[in-house]
Write a protein that holds these residues in place. Sequence first.
Motif, PDB file in Angstrom:
ATOM      1  N   ASP A   1       0.853  -1.194   0.000  1.00  0.00           N
ATOM      2  CA  ASP A   1       0.000   0.000   0.000  1.00  0.00           C
ATOM      3  C   ASP A   1       0.889   1.245   0.000  1.00  0.00           C
ATOM      4  O   ASP A   1       1.753   1.373  -0.853  1.00  0.00           O
ATOM      5  CB  ASP A   1      -0.953  -0.032   1.205  1.00  0.00           C
ATOM      6  N   GLU A   2       0.704   2.126   0.983  1.00  0.00           N
ATOM      7  CA  GLU A   2       1.500   3.362   1.009  1.00  0.00           C
ATOM      8  C   GLU A   2       2.798   3.210   1.784  1.00  0.00           C
ATOM      9  O   GLU A   2       3.654   4.089   1.742  1.00  0.00           O
ATOM     10  CB  GLU A   2       0.664   4.494   1.627  1.00  0.00           C
ATOM     11  N   ASP A   3       2.944   2.107   2.495  1.00  0.00           N
ATOM     12  CA  ASP A   3       4.149   1.891   3.288  1.00  0.00           C
ATOM     13  C   ASP A   3       5.216   1.233   2.427  1.00  0.00           C
ATOM     14  O   ASP A   3       4.921   0.377   1.585  1.00  0.00           O
ATOM     15  CB  ASP A   3       3.842   1.013   4.504  1.00  0.00           C
ATOM     16  N   THR A   4       6.464   1.601   2.680  1.00  0.00           N
ATOM     17  CA  THR A   4       7.536   1.076   1.834  1.00  0.00           C
ATOM     18  C   THR A   4       8.869   1.110   2.567  1.00  0.00           C
ATOM     19  O   THR A   4       9.007   1.736   3.627  1.00  0.00           O
ATOM     20  CB  THR A   4       7.648   1.899   0.532  1.00  0.00           C
ATOM     21  N   GLU A   5       9.830   0.393   2.003  1.00  0.00           N
ATOM     22  CA  GLU A   5      11.213   0.462   2.463  1.00  0.00           C
ATOM     23  C   GLU A   5      12.018   1.274   1.456  1.00  0.00           C
ATOM     24  O   GLU A   5      11.849   1.116   0.247  1.00  0.00           O
ATOM     25  CB  GLU A   5      11.811  -0.946   2.611  1.00  0.00           C
ATOM     26  N   ARG A   6      12.898   2.125   1.977  1.00  0.00           N
ATOM     27  CA  ARG A   6      13.654   3.035   1.110  1.00  0.00           C
ATOM     28  C   ARG A   6      15.140   2.910   1.406  1.00  0.00           C
ATOM     29  O   ARG A   6      15.546   2.760   2.562  1.00  0.00           O
ATOM     30  CB  ARG A   6      13.225   4.489   1.366  1.00  0.00           C
ATOM     31  N   VAL A   7      15.952   2.975   0.342  1.00  0.00           N
ATOM     32  CA  VAL A   7      17.402   3.007   0.492  1.00  0.00           C
ATOM     33  C   VAL A   7      17.836   4.455   0.587  1.00  0.00           C
ATOM     34  O   VAL A   7      17.463   5.295  -0.246  1.00  0.00           O
ATOM     35  CB  VAL A   7      18.109   2.319  -0.692  1.00  0.00           C
ATOM     36  N   LYS A   8      18.633   4.758   1.608  1.00  0.00           N
ATOM     37  CA  LYS A   8      19.134   6.113   1.807  1.00  0.00           C
ATOM     38  C   LYS A   8      20.647   6.069   2.016  1.00  0.00           C
ATOM     39  O   LYS A   8      21.222   5.023   2.322  1.00  0.00           O
ATOM     40  CB  LYS A   8      18.471   6.757   3.030  1.00  0.00           C
ATOM     41  N   ALA A   9      21.273   7.203   1.861  1.00  0.00           N
ATOM     42  CA  ALA A   9      22.706   7.373   2.143  1.00  0.00           C
ATOM     43  C   ALA A   9      23.555   6.319   1.447  1.00  0.00           C
ATOM     44  O   ALA A   9      24.520   5.801   2.014  1.00  0.00           O
ATOM     45  CB  ALA A   9      22.948   7.344   3.654  1.00  0.00           C
ATOM     46  N   LEU A  10      23.184   5.995   0.208  1.00  0.00           N
ATOM     47  CA  LEU A  10      23.925   4.995  -0.548  1.00  0.00           C
ATOM     48  C   LEU A  10      25.192   5.607  -1.131  1.00  0.00           C
ATOM     49  O   LEU A  10      25.147   6.590  -1.856  1.00  0.00           O
ATOM     50  CB  LEU A  10      23.045   4.434  -1.672  1.00  0.00           C
ATOM     51  N   LYS A  11      26.330   5.020  -0.802  1.00  0.00           N
ATOM     52  CA  LYS A  11      27.618   5.463  -1.327  1.00  0.00           C
ATOM     53  C   LYS A  11      28.470   4.245  -1.673  1.00  0.00           C
ATOM     54  O   LYS A  11      28.358   3.206  -1.024  1.00  0.00           O
ATOM     55  CB  LYS A  11      28.361   6.334  -0.299  1.00  0.00           C
ATOM     56  N   GLY A  12      29.298   4.385  -2.674  1.00  0.00           N
ATOM     57  CA  GLY A  12      30.190   3.301  -3.045  1.00  0.00           C
ATOM     58  C   GLY A  12      31.477   3.847  -3.639  1.00  0.00           C
ATOM     59  O   GLY A  12      31.461   4.870  -4.340  1.00  0.00           O
TER      60      GLY A  12
END
Length: 676
Positions: A101-112
Motif C-alpha cells: 500500500d502506502e508503506d515502503t522500504e527506502r534506500v538512503k545514504a547509498l555510497k560506493g
Amino acid sequence: MNTLRIRQRLLLLAVVCGGFTTQAQAQAEPIKFGKVSVADFTPQAADSAAPAVVLCDFGVSKVVGGDDGFRLNFERTTRILIRRKAGYDWATVEVPLYHRDEDTERVKALKGTTYNLEGGKLVATKMGSESIFRDKVDEQHNTCRFTLPNVKEGSIIEFTYTVDSDFIFNLQNWQFQHTIPVRWSEYRTLIPSYYKYKQITRSYLPFTVQEEKSVPYSTVIRESIDGRLDNRDIPISTNALSSRWVMQNVPALQEEPFMTSARDYFSSIEFELAIIQSFNQPPKDVANTWEKIAEELLKDEQFGRDLNRPSPLAAAMAELPARYPEAQARATAVLAQVQQAIKYNSEERLYIKTSLKQAIQRGQGNAAEVNLLLVQALREAGLQANALILSTRSHGHILLDMPVLAHFNYVVAHVRLPDGRDFLLDATEPLVPAGMLPERCLNGQGRLITDTPAQNRWVSLAPAQRHTVYTKADLTLAPNGALQGKGHWEWAGYAGLEARGTGTTDLVRAIRQQLGDETTIPAPAQPSGTDVSKPLALDLPIQVSGSEDGAVGTIYLSPMKQFGLTSNPLRAESRYFPVDFGMGRDGTHIITITLPKGYTATELPKAQVLTLPNGGGQFQYGCVQQGNTISITSRLSLPKAQYPAAEYSALRELYDRVAAKHAEPLVLSKAPGTQP
C-alpha cells in the motif's frame, strides 16, 4: 502488520524524559566507510584460491522513532577485495525492498567507492548515480541494484547504505557466510522492550562473539494530529535488548555432492516478530502460526478455493470406486488420469496462476496446478485427500519453529489410506510411481493442509524407496586375457527413476564408458520394465579384447572396476554440514568368471566387511574360486538418507576403501605344460 501508530502508544508507553540518549552497542565499530589503507590490499594465504574476499561486512538494525510510530533502520557497510576476474560479480549488489500500500522500504545514504593501488598510491573512484538502478520484482517487492565502477583484479570495493522501513515485522536477516571467504562479519540489533523477535540461527560454524545485554534506550517520535504533524517531538524512554554476533575467518561455502540448497548451510540469522507489549496490557502474540497459514491457504483464490469446486474430471473420477475398490489402487488410477489430462511445465510453484479448469484447457500447468488438480480428482474419486505443502531441495529446508509461508514453494497430494498410512502422490513426473515423490521433493517434512485444524500436521518426506543398483556379469576368460559374456543391470527405486529419465541411448553410453575402451557391446539393447513401479532391467552382450600375441602366462584382472564403485564421490577432506542423499542407497555387484583350461588363481583379493557406526551402513566383499569358476560379490548398503558432519570422515573413508578394494586385481596363472 501495519505500522503501529503513536497516538495509541503515547497513552501508555511513552515516558517523557530529557536526559537519555539511545544506547547502542558501546563496542567500537569494526569498519568506517572511506578508511581504506594500503595494508587492506595484502592477501592472506588462506584466501589464495578465492576470486574475492569479504574483508568486513558490518550491519546494524535498530528500532527507532519516526513520524507516527516506530520504524526499523538498517545500516550496512561492506568492504571486499577483488582478487581475480571471477570475482567481478561481487561488485554488483542487490538490496531487496518490501512495500505494501502506502508503506515502503527506502534506500538512503547509498555510497560506493572502488580503490586501486597505482604506483603504490591509493586511487579512489566514487560510484555515480548512473550506476544505481531500481527494479520491480513483483507487487510487493522491489530491488535497489548498484555496480561499483573501475573494478580490476586487485581492487577493493566498499559500499554503505541505510534501509529505512515502515515495517516493524521485517527485521533484517543477516548472512555471515558466502561463497567466498569472509574475514569479519558482524551484526548488531537494538530492540526496545515493546517488541520481541523470534530468532532462528542457521549455522554449522561457531560464533566468535555472541552476546546480548539490556541497555537504556530513548528515541523521539513525532506526534500526528488528524493526519498533520504538529512538530511536537515526544521523547520515549525504556530499556532495550542490545545483541551482537560476530564470525571471524569464515570459510567459503563450496558446492559439494549431496547438498540441498546452499541457503541451508550458509551461517545466518533470521527473525520473526513474535510479541508486542503496549498500552500497559499483557503481551500480544503476533507471530504467525501453522494454523493461521493453513487457514490463509484454504481461503486463497490461488490455492484452496478451487479444491471445493467440481473439476472437469469429476465424471471420470466418479466411475473409479466401482472399478478400484481398494484405496491405493484407486489413487494410482487417479494419478494416471490426471497425468493424461495435464502436463507439468517445470515451474515449481505453491500457487496456481489461473483456475484449475483453465489449466486443463491449456493442457499444462505449474506444480500447484497439476497437483491441486490431483487433490481435487482424488476427492472426487472418494478418497480422503488433501494438499501437502513443502520446500524442494533447491529451495531450502523448512524451519519448523518459524511458521513462514514464503519458505514453501511446492505442493503434492496426500491420501490417508484406510489403515492410517500416509500415501503421497505427485502428478508432475510420469516416471514417478504412485507412493513416491520426485527426488526434488525429498527435503525433510511437509505440512498437511486440511479443513480440520486438528488434522494439520507434519508428514515425513523420507521415502521408503532407495537408490538401488544391481549388476550381474557372467564372463568367460580366454587364454589371451579376452573376456566374453553377458551383463545384466537393474535399477530400482530412485536409481530406476534416474535411469528411465536418462533414456536408453545415454544409458548404454554410460555403461560403455564405465566398462572401458577395450570393451565392446556388439548388439543394440532395449531395456525391459515399462511399469515404472518395477525395476528397469537391461541385458547386454560384453566383449573385452585381450592380447594380440596369443596366450598369456599370467593374467591380471580387476573386473569390479568395470561394474562397481571406482572413485570416492566425497572429495573434500572435511565437511561441517551433513551429507544429504535424500534416500538410502544400495549397490550390489556379482561377477562370475569361467577360467580357461589350465589356469588357476594365484592371488585373489581377501574378503572384507566394513561397518559404519550407529547403523550407518555396511560394505561386504567376497572373492572365491570353485573349480574353474571365480565368483566376486560386492555390496554397499547405506540405509540413511542423511549423515551428519560428525559421521563424514567415516563415510568418506568407507568410500575410499570400497574403491580401493574394487581396484585390487585377480592374478591368474597358467599351470606349467598346459596347452592352449
